[in-house]
Structures are given as structure tokens and as C-alpha cells.
Motif scaffolding. Structure first.
Motif, PDB file in Angstrom:
ATOM      1  N   ILE A 192      18.919  58.105 -19.838  1.00 33.63           N
ATOM      2  CA  ILE A 192      19.241  56.750 -19.397  1.00 33.63           C
ATOM      3  C   ILE A 192      18.049  56.069 -18.727  1.00 33.63           C
ATOM      4  O   ILE A 192      17.854  54.858 -18.845  1.00 33.63           O
ATOM      5  N   LYS A 193      17.203  56.855 -18.043  1.00 32.71           N
ATOM      6  CA  LYS A 193      16.043  56.258 -17.371  1.00 32.71           C
ATOM      7  C   LYS A 193      14.957  55.846 -18.358  1.00 32.71           C
ATOM      8  O   LYS A 193      14.049  55.091 -18.008  1.00 32.71           O
ATOM      9  N   ASP A 194      15.047  56.337 -19.602  1.00 28.24           N
ATOM     10  CA  ASP A 194      14.077  55.987 -20.640  1.00 28.24           C
ATOM     11  C   ASP A 194      14.608  54.940 -21.608  1.00 28.24           C
ATOM     12  O   ASP A 194      13.999  54.696 -22.654  1.00 28.24           O
ATOM     13  N   TYR A 195      15.738  54.317 -21.259  1.00 22.52           N
ATOM     14  CA  TYR A 195      16.364  53.369 -22.182  1.00 22.52           C
ATOM     15  C   TYR A 195      15.416  52.214 -22.524  1.00 22.52           C
ATOM     16  O   TYR A 195      15.243  51.870 -23.695  1.00 22.52           O
ATOM     17  N   ILE A 196      14.773  51.639 -21.501  1.00 29.48           N
ATOM     18  CA  ILE A 196      13.856  50.521 -21.749  1.00 29.48           C
ATOM     19  C   ILE A 196      12.593  51.005 -22.446  1.00 29.48           C
ATOM     20  O   ILE A 196      12.069  50.341 -23.356  1.00 29.48           O
ATOM     21  N   ASN A 197      12.088  52.180 -22.056  1.00 27.69           N
ATOM     22  CA  ASN A 197      10.896  52.720 -22.715  1.00 27.69           C
ATOM     23  C   ASN A 197      11.126  52.932 -24.208  1.00 27.69           C
ATOM     24  O   ASN A 197      10.186  52.828 -25.013  1.00 27.69           O
ATOM     25  N   ALA A 198      12.364  53.222 -24.588  1.00 30.71           N
ATOM     26  CA  ALA A 198      12.678  53.466 -26.001  1.00 30.71           C
ATOM     27  C   ALA A 198      12.522  52.210 -26.846  1.00 30.71           C
ATOM     28  O   ALA A 198      12.462  52.294 -28.076  1.00 30.71           O
ATOM     29  N   TRP A 199      12.420  51.046 -26.216  1.00 31.25           N
ATOM     30  CA  TRP A 199      12.267  49.800 -26.968  1.00 31.25           C
ATOM     31  C   TRP A 199      10.942  49.726 -27.716  1.00 31.25           C
ATOM     32  O   TRP A 199      10.786  48.882 -28.601  1.00 31.25           O
ATOM     33  N   VAL A 200       9.991  50.577 -27.377  1.00 32.86           N
ATOM     34  CA  VAL A 200       8.716  50.565 -28.099  1.00 32.86           C
ATOM     35  C   VAL A 200       8.866  51.202 -29.479  1.00 32.86           C
ATOM     36  O   VAL A 200       7.962  51.086 -30.312  1.00 32.86           O
ATOM     37  N   LEU A 201      10.004  51.849 -29.734  1.00 36.06           N
ATOM     38  CA  LEU A 201      10.239  52.541 -31.003  1.00 36.06           C
ATOM     39  C   LEU A 201      11.279  51.800 -31.835  1.00 36.06           C
ATOM     40  O   LEU A 201      12.151  51.113 -31.282  1.00 36.06           O
ATOM     41  N   PRO A 202      11.222  51.926 -33.169  1.00 34.35           N
ATOM     42  CA  PRO A 202      12.237  51.281 -34.016  1.00 34.35           C
ATOM     43  C   PRO A 202      13.662  51.689 -33.636  1.00 34.35           C
ATOM     44  O   PRO A 202      14.578  50.856 -33.676  1.00 34.35           O
ATOM     45  N   TYR A 203      13.868  52.956 -33.257  1.00 37.26           N
ATOM     46  CA  TYR A 203      15.203  53.427 -32.867  1.00 37.26           C
ATOM     47  C   TYR A 203      15.693  52.661 -31.644  1.00 37.26           C
ATOM     48  O   TYR A 203      16.842  52.205 -31.592  1.00 37.26           O
ATOM     49  N   GLY A 204      14.819  52.519 -30.652  1.00 41.14           N
ATOM     50  CA  GLY A 204      15.189  51.788 -29.451  1.00 41.14           C
ATOM     51  C   GLY A 204      15.473  50.327 -29.721  1.00 41.14           C
ATOM     52  O   GLY A 204      16.365  49.723 -29.103  1.00 41.14           O
ATOM     53  N   GLN A 205      14.724  49.731 -30.655  1.00 38.13           N
ATOM     54  CA  GLN A 205      14.952  48.341 -31.029  1.00 38.13           C
ATOM     55  C   GLN A 205      16.341  48.156 -31.631  1.00 38.13           C
ATOM     56  O   GLN A 205      17.070  47.230 -31.265  1.00 38.13           O
ATOM     57  N   MET A 206      16.716  49.033 -32.549  1.00 42.67           N
ATOM     58  CA  MET A 206      18.029  48.926 -33.189  1.00 42.67           C
ATOM     59  C   MET A 206      19.149  49.226 -32.200  1.00 42.67           C
ATOM     60  O   MET A 206      20.227  48.616 -32.256  1.00 42.67           O
ATOM     61  N   LEU A 207      18.910  50.163 -31.284  1.00 39.05           N
ATOM     62  CA  LEU A 207      19.910  50.482 -30.266  1.00 39.05           C
ATOM     63  C   LEU A 207      20.149  49.272 -29.369  1.00 39.05           C
ATOM     64  O   LEU A 207      21.302  48.948 -29.040  1.00 39.05           O
ATOM     65  N   LEU A 208      19.067  48.598 -28.996  1.00 42.89           N
ATOM     66  CA  LEU A 208      19.190  47.391 -28.180  1.00 42.89           C
ATOM     67  C   LEU A 208      19.964  46.304 -28.923  1.00 42.89           C
ATOM     68  O   LEU A 208      20.871  45.674 -28.358  1.00 42.89           O
ATOM     69  N   LEU A 209      19.628  46.070 -30.186  1.00 35.65           N
ATOM     70  CA  LEU A 209      20.328  45.055 -30.970  1.00 35.65           C
ATOM     71  C   LEU A 209      21.806  45.401 -31.150  1.00 35.65           C
ATOM     72  O   LEU A 209      22.671  44.505 -31.113  1.00 35.65           O
TER      73      LEU A 209
END
Length: 360
Positions: free
Chosen positions: A199-216
Motif C-alpha cells: 500500500i505504501k508503494d501505490y503511488i510509486n507503482a504509477w511509473v509502471l504500466p501496471y500501476g497506470q492501469m490500476l489507477l485508471l
């Protein structure tokens, strides 16, 4: 392949939803639901479609490994040694039996058991089940079942109902049911996410395609809640208007569900970043984020959400578009406009967040 596999995931969700919605509504008495007719040809096509489109993830694995040992040998190995292959075989057998059950108009209980076994197969083949079998298998299965139950009933009553008779009686049980499904979806979704991202890496994951799709995917849930509130609560206040038909608004909600399915389908084809820094080193960051930040992303990743003028403006527009969904309902505008506003809200909110990030 990058486009094909996410499309198969989206269609798989849709086909399961249609079938699960059809079967589940058989347990509801006629006076507590609208008059619904779903053609047998469509139902049989959905069953065959599940066999075809659930093969998409297998095709991705076969394509990935097929170049080294040959396609035939890789396909055989994936089918009989990989969990995803074993699950697909189980889905095929259950689908054949379900096709026969629907064709012969057999008991709703038989259809329910076969569909539930197919849902269990989806959970068995999930990525989180390979990390922690019972917890991952249970959470993914419950998440998938809750999503397709809610979406399936929505699709059935909005696209296949003949009229809006018994609508108030339908809402009396469906509104608390939908709320319960949403709670289950959120809890199980968080559990599934925590298997992949701390959970503490949720924003950091936005640098990756997976994090981008999770955010969307998460942002797309917000306008979906607006439609759910409109159809579950607000629609009761104007049901007395003789010319008002609630079904177009439920159709708009089902389209909003499909938008969330779209992001979920793409998400299911991306590599989960268990270690964000390691993933950035091995696979690189998302090109869009690199262009946005104007520099290469180095490890350790430390992405922070800070306010920026452009980001705040975009976020405000996202909120305004969200409010306008309700205004379009009160002003009795076409639900198509509300869907367009929902898309604008998702895009604006997403841009508002992305334009507010900074690499530290």
C-alpha cells in the motif's frame, strides 16, 4: 497481441456477466423483477464465447515461450502443466455441459453449479492464487463473482427487459444487494491488490504500466458509483412520472461497468510489479510517465503527489464533470450524455493526478 488479449479479457467478463445475470434472476420471483427475455441463441453463444475468449491468456503464454521449443510442444505443456491451462480445460468441460443444460432447458440449479465451477476455475488460474493459494484463490474468486453478479443483473434488466414493470419492487431488493456486492468487491479488490503492491508503494507503482492501469481502474469506479446512486436512490423520486423509463439509465450504468472491465482486462495482461524498483530496472518505466516527468526514472523510485496548477485545474474539471452526471439526470437529458461526462471525469481526474506527481 497487446490489443487482442486485453480484448479477450473484457469480452470474458461480459459473457460471464450475461450468463450469471440470467441464471441468478431465475431465482427471483416474477413479481420482483421486470419481464426479461434473453434468447437461447445468445446464451448458447455466450457459453461458446467463454471457451474461445478464455483461451486468450493461454495464447499469450504460448506466444511468449513458443519461440524456444516450438508452438505445439509449448501448447501441450501449458495445457497440462500450467495452472492456467488446467483451468481452461476445466472451463471447456463445464462449458460443454452448461451448453447442453441451457439447450435442453434443464434445472437452474444445474446451470448454477456449472457456472460456479467455471468461476472457481477463473480464480484457480489467477496470479494471486499462485502466490498464496487459498487466500489468493478465494479473494480473486469472490471478487470476480461479485463483479459479474452485479454487472450481470444490470445487463439483464437494462438490455433484455421488455418494460419497466415491477421496477420499484426490483429496486427494493437489488439496491441493498448491489451495495453488498460493492462492499465485497472493494474488500476483495484491496486484498488482491495487496498481493501485488504494498500500500505504501501505490503511488510509486504509477511509473509502471501496471500501476497506470490500476489507477485508471480505481478512478473509473467513481462515476460508476454515481450511476449506482442515481439508479438505486434518485430514480425512485421521479418514478411517478408516466413518461419516465429507468432502463436507459441502467444501460448507462452497465456501460460504465464495461469501462471498468476494459481497464481490468488490460491490467490482467500486465506483469504485476512485486518489486517496483526491480521491475523498473528490468522492464523500464511507462513511456508516458517518462515524457511527463521530462527525465528518465531511476531507482529507488520515490514518486510524490504534490499540487501543481495544471493538476489542480484538471482535477477540478474532473469533479465538475462528476457533478454534471447528476445534473444531466435532474435535467432529464439523454443518458448518453452522462456516459460521456463520466469518461470526461475519468480522464480529467487521471490527468489531475498525473500532472501533480513529482520524482524525488
Amino acid at each position: 497481441m497487446n490489443v487482442l488479449v486485453p480484448l479477450t479479457e473484457l469480452i470474458t467478463y461480459l459473457l460471464f456477466s450475461i450468463l450469471i445475470g440470467h441464471v441468478s434472476l431465475q431465482f427471483v420471483s416474477p413479481e420482483k423483477k421486470p419481464s426479461i427475455h434473453t434468447s437461447k441463441k445468445l446464451l448458447l453463444s455466450c457459453v461458446l464465447g467463454i471457451i474461445l475468449f478464455t483461451f486468450g491468456p493461454l495464447l499469450q503464454v504460448v506466444t511468449y515461450f513458443g519461440g524456444s521449443v516450438g508452438v505445439a510442444q509449448t501448447l501441450f505443456s501449458v495445457l497440462f502443466t500450467f495452472e492456467i491451462g488446467k483451468a481452461w480445460i476445466a472451463i471447456v468441460w463445464c462449458s460443454i455441459l452448461l451448453w447442453l443444460a441451457i439447450y435442453l432447458e434443464s434445472s437452474k440449479y444445474i446451470q448454477t453449479v456449472l457456472l460456479f465451477l467455471m468461476v472457481l476455475s477463473i480464480g484457480y488460474a489467477s496470479h494471486v492464487a499462485s502466490l498464496s493459494f487459498w487466500t489468493g484463490f478465494t479473494s480473486h474468486t469472490v471478487h470476480f463473482l461479485a463483479v459479474t453478479l452485479w454487472a450481470g443483473i444490470l445487463i439483464q434488466v437494462s438490455w433484455f427487459s421488455k418494460d419497466s414493470t415491477n421496477w420499484d419492487r426490483f429496486l427494493r431488493w437489488f439496491t441493498p444487494f448491489a451495495v453488498s456486492c460493492m462492499i465485497v468487491i472493494l474488500i476483495s479488490g484491496v486484498i488482491v491488490m495487496l498481493f501485488v503492491i504494498d500500500i505504501k508503494d501505490y503511488i510509486n507503482a504509477w511509473v509502471l504500466p501496471y500501476g497506470q492501469m490500476l489507477l485508471l481502474k480505481h478512478i473509473s469506479i467513481i462515476p460508476l458509483l454515481a450511476f449506482a446512486f442515481i439508479n438505486g436512490i434518485l430514480v425512485r423520486k421521479i418514478r411517478k412520472t408516466p413518461t419516465f423509463d429507468p432502463r436507459p439509465w441502467v444501460k448507462a450504468e452497465s456501460v460504465s461497468v464495461l469501462i471498468a472491465f476494459f481497464f481490468t482486462g488490460i491490467l490482467g495482461t500486465l506483469s504485476p510489479p512485486h518489486d517496483i524498483n526491480l521491475t523498473v530496472k528490468s522492464e523500464g518505466a511507462a513511456n508516458w510517465v517518462i515524457n511527463l516527468l521530462g527525465s528518465s526514472i531511476k531507482t529507488p523510485v520515490n514518486l510524490q503527489l504534490l499540487g501543481s496548477f495544471q493538476g489542480i485545474v484538471a482535477f477540478i474539471f474532473g469533479v465538475l464533470f462528476f457533478i454534471m452526471i447528476f445534473l444531466s439526470f435532474y435535467k432529464k437529458k439523454t443518458p448518453i450524455l452522462a456516459v460521456f461526462l463520466a469518461l470526461c471525469s475519468i480522464i480529467s481526474t487521471y490527468l489531475g493526478l498525473m500532472l501533480s506527481i513529482e520524482l524525488r
